[in-house]
Design an enzyme around this catalytic site. Structure first.
Site, PDB file in Angstrom:
ATOM      1  N   TYR A  66      41.108  49.513  50.297  1.00  0.00           N
ATOM      2  CA  TYR A  66      41.061  48.321  49.455  1.00  0.00           C
ATOM      3  C   TYR A  66      39.623  47.845  49.317  1.00  0.00           C
ATOM      4  O   TYR A  66      39.185  47.441  48.232  1.00  0.00           O
ATOM      5  CB  TYR A  66      41.941  47.245  50.093  1.00  0.00           C
ATOM      6  CG  TYR A  66      42.162  46.014  49.249  1.00  0.00           C
ATOM      7  CD1 TYR A  66      42.803  46.101  48.016  1.00  0.00           C
ATOM      8  CD2 TYR A  66      41.756  44.763  49.687  1.00  0.00           C
ATOM      9  CE1 TYR A  66      43.026  44.973  47.254  1.00  0.00           C
ATOM     10  CE2 TYR A  66      41.978  43.626  48.931  1.00  0.00           C
ATOM     11  CZ  TYR A  66      42.612  43.739  47.716  1.00  0.00           C
ATOM     12  OH  TYR A  66      42.830  42.623  46.966  1.00  0.00           O
ATOM     13  N   CYS A 105      42.364  36.484  43.296  1.00  0.00           N
ATOM     14  CA  CYS A 105      42.390  37.815  43.919  1.00  0.00           C
ATOM     15  C   CYS A 105      41.006  38.441  44.003  1.00  0.00           C
ATOM     16  O   CYS A 105      40.575  38.877  45.062  1.00  0.00           O
ATOM     17  CB  CYS A 105      43.321  38.741  43.155  1.00  0.00           C
ATOM     18  SG  CYS A 105      45.033  38.247  43.318  1.00  0.00           S
ATOM     19  N   HIS A 106      40.319  38.512  42.883  1.00  0.00           N
ATOM     20  CA  HIS A 106      39.035  39.202  42.894  1.00  0.00           C
ATOM     21  C   HIS A 106      37.952  38.412  42.181  1.00  0.00           C
ATOM     22  O   HIS A 106      36.929  38.970  41.791  1.00  0.00           O
ATOM     23  CB  HIS A 106      39.181  40.606  42.303  1.00  0.00           C
ATOM     24  CG  HIS A 106      40.254  41.394  42.977  1.00  0.00           C
ATOM     25  ND1 HIS A 106      41.527  41.465  42.496  1.00  0.00           N
ATOM     26  CD2 HIS A 106      40.253  42.085  44.134  1.00  0.00           C
ATOM     27  CE1 HIS A 106      42.261  42.181  43.323  1.00  0.00           C
ATOM     28  NE2 HIS A 106      41.527  42.563  44.325  1.00  0.00           N
ATOM     29  N   GLY A 107      38.212  37.103  41.981  1.00  0.00           N
ATOM     30  CA  GLY A 107      37.144  36.211  41.527  1.00  0.00           C
ATOM     31  C   GLY A 107      36.743  36.314  40.068  1.00  0.00           C
ATOM     32  O   GLY A 107      35.556  36.317  39.763  1.00  0.00           O
ATOM     33  N   PRO A 160      35.311  40.607  37.703  1.00  0.00           N
ATOM     34  CA  PRO A 160      35.638  42.000  37.402  1.00  0.00           C
ATOM     35  C   PRO A 160      36.588  42.214  36.221  1.00  0.00           C
ATOM     36  O   PRO A 160      36.697  43.334  35.738  1.00  0.00           O
ATOM     37  CB  PRO A 160      36.281  42.495  38.697  1.00  0.00           C
ATOM     38  CG  PRO A 160      36.836  41.273  39.344  1.00  0.00           C
ATOM     39  CD  PRO A 160      35.941  40.132  38.940  1.00  0.00           C
TER      40      PRO A 160
END
Lengths: 430, 180
Positions: free
Chosen positions: A296, B144-146, B159
């Site tokens: 991950y 989750c991933h900004g 992203p």
């Protein structure tokens, strides 16, 4: 080994009758009793046996859980809670299954690192290694689908994130994603098919394990000295020597297993998965189970979505190619003074990747340390630490392995296993 | 069968006949495998009831200005946001050059209904549900991933590659929309 002659002698009339019709007792005897085992195997070699036990535990507890579980979006979460509260010993069986997955991965990582350190992937064991890699990949798929089944918040949103990885493939990604999910979102169709496949894959793993053992028995076991068996003096019989040694290790391993099951059954899980799945709210911080964190982390290290997916799958694919990436003729890193250190760094990097995978990418590694922006993130952030580790991970396999193998001056390798054992014995005495 | 010499001679005399049978049988087998594979693969695709995605209707009077309501449509969240004047202006005034996935605000709302922003609430990165009102641009922030989205649901930072998707929808009346 293939040139090992069968020494099985059927004793009773029934055994003789059976042996001329289906020599299954002979096969078992030659494989697990009289099979010649290198006499210098250490405890790192017991993890194969431990892993067989893990697979058996997962299959048995899994079949039982399937008797009580309902693969439906409205009932799945409650059926798991019912297993925990109402089904007789359901709590025990579920905790063994859930922690069993963690123990399985713990053992498989040690097993793989042992193979890496002692060069167990080198000729003539390339196929044996690749079969092991296939088992590892199937384990990841099985564990991921199993984690979805309780249909908690982490289950659901983990499934969303991971299936969406497929959607990042250019052009064909979208249709494949819909095909996998069986709809336009992770929903009933997805849960139902994940249950079906989660039930199927362990038996596929068992099949590949049989091939893995077959390949092992054709090539013969590697050993800490990394030299092949040359004479009968180099070996002992599998039973009792290896069986008993494996047995001791299995007992110790089951102690550790029990500590988790009985004293800290949720330590390796995530509290959010005890909240029923809600497609409208994502948990603040999505993390996979600990054993998938390194992969991950690699996924998140790459700024491009599809690039991240390539890197993640690449990090597994590169393990398959290992037999052809290592150019050294010496198997065991005992006799590879330079490579040994790169191996130690590799282990630390893998643990580091796991640590990074559990952190928020933008969080500071060293709180308060002044930092500056490098490209798209602060240098003092887990994003850049992860990238550093990811670079080492790939450099280790793709550059260090081929290059050090050519440049390194190995230590003198013993002529035989017996010689290695005697040398060690004399060193201890003198 | 009683005269093996003859059989052998027959094969040698006319090899093309034997080849034809081999090729025909092989081609049939390949075709059969293909025909069997079609239903086995296709069953995984969305079933008829899933495809008959019921459209959903929504009463806009439930949303206060500056707020959003999340409803479920086709298994995914849909954001219905009533934007304030400042939010609309911020979205309209953003130069296209600043955008990763350039699109004007006017293309993302219905003409004359600029107040209402209706989006599929699924981050275009990996499908998490972005958080309302958070992030650097006052729109949404994906935990989750900004990924940061602006008040038009356009990707500004992080992203995610694309803007939040605008679903197909129509105003039935001034206060009622039909999504899908």
């Amino acid at each position: 080994m293939s040139d090992h002659q069968s020494t099985y002698v059927p004793k009773t009339g029934f055994e003789k009758w059976l042996d001329s019709r289906l020599p299954i007792v002979r096969l078992a005897y030659d494989s697990f009793v009289d099979y010649p085992t290198p006499k210098n195997l250490n405890y790192w070699w017991t993890f194969g046996g431990i892993l067989s036990v893990c697979l058996a535990i997962q299959i048995i507890t899994g079949i039982i859980l399937a008797m009580h579980y309902t693969p439906h979006v409205d009932y799945a979460f409650n059926s798991v809670e019912r297993i925990m509260r109402d089904v007789n010993y359901g709590w025990l069986i579920r905790y063994v299954h859930a922690n069993g997955a963690s123990m399985f991965f713990f053992a498989v990582y040690i097993h793989m690192l042992r193979g890496l350190y002692y060069g167990s992937y080198k000729a003539p064991r390339e196929v044996l290694w690749i079969l092991g890699c296939i088992i590892f990949f199937l384990m990841i798929a099985t564990a991921f689908m199993g984690y979805v089944l309780p249909w908690g918040q982490m289950s659901f949103h983990g499934a969303v994130v991971i299936t969406n990885l497929i959607g990042s493939i250019p052009l064909i990604g979208g249709p494949i994603l819909t095909w996998l999910q069986g709809g336009f979102a992770v929903d009933q169709a997805t849960l139902n098919r994940f249950f079906s496949l989660h039930y199927l894959l362990p038996f596929v793993i068992a099949g590949v394990v049989i091939l893995h053992i077959w390949a092992l028995h054709v090539a013969g076991q590697n050993n800490p000295a990394g030299v092949e068996i040359k004479s009968k003096e180099d070996t002992v019989a599998f039973t009792p020597y290896a069986t008993v040694k494996d047995g001791v290790a299995i007992i110790v391993f089951l102690f550790l297993f029990s500590v988790f099951v009985f004293f800290m059954p949720n330590a390796l899980g995530h509290a959010d998965n005890y909240i029923p799945a809600n497609p409208l709210v994502t948990p603040a911080h999505i993390v996979p189970e600990w054993y998938l964190l390194p992969f991950y982390a690699i996924l998140r290290a790459i700024p491009d979505k599809f690039g991240g997916v390539i890197a993640m799958f690449g990090s597994i694919a590169v393990i398959f190619a290992l037999p052809w990436l290592d150019t050294s003729k010496v198997k065991s890193m005992r006799y590879r003074p330079v490579m040994r250190w790169f191996f130690v760094i590799f282990v630390i990097v893998c643990l580091g990747l796991g640590w990074c995978g559990a952190q928020l990418p933008d969080a500071q590694v060293i709180p308060g340390l002044p930092s500056f922006t490098l490209f798209d993130g602060q240098l003092n952030s887990y994003l850049w630490l992860t990238r550093l580790f990811t670079i080492y991970y790939f450099v280790f396999f793709l550059l260090i392995m081929p290059w050090i193998g050519l440049k390194e001056e190995p230590l003198p390798v013993p002529a035989s296993i017996s010689e290695a054992v005697l040398a060690e014995h004399n060193k201890k005495k003198g | 069968m009683s005269e093996p010499d003859n059989t052998a001679a027959a094969v040698n005399d006319d090899p093309s006949r034997r080849d034809f049978i081999y090729i025909a049988a092989g081609a049939t087998a390949v075709g059969a495998v293909g025909a069997i594979a079609v239903p086995l693969v296709a069953q995984m695709n969305p079933a008829a009831d899933t495809l008959a995605m019921a459209s959903t209707e929504f009463d806009l009077t439930k949303v206060q200005e500056g707020q959003q309501i999340v409803i479920k449509w086709r298994g995914k969240p849909v954001f219905i946001r009533s934007r304030t004047g400042a939010e609309i202006k911020a979205a309209q005034d953003t130069p296209l050059a600043d955008l990763k996935d350039p699109q004007t605000d006017a293309d993302r709302v219905k003409a004359g209904k600029e107040q209402w922003l209706i989006l599929v609430g699924s981050c275009t990165h990996l499908g998490c549900v972005p958080t309302f009102g958070a992030g650097d641009y006052g729109g949404w922030f994906c935990p989750c991933h900004g990924s940061h989205y602006d008040t038009s649901g356009r990707i500004r930072k992080g992203p995610a590659p694309l803007n939040l998707v605008v679903p197909e929808y129509d105003f039935l009346t001034d206060t009622r929309v039909k999504i899908g």
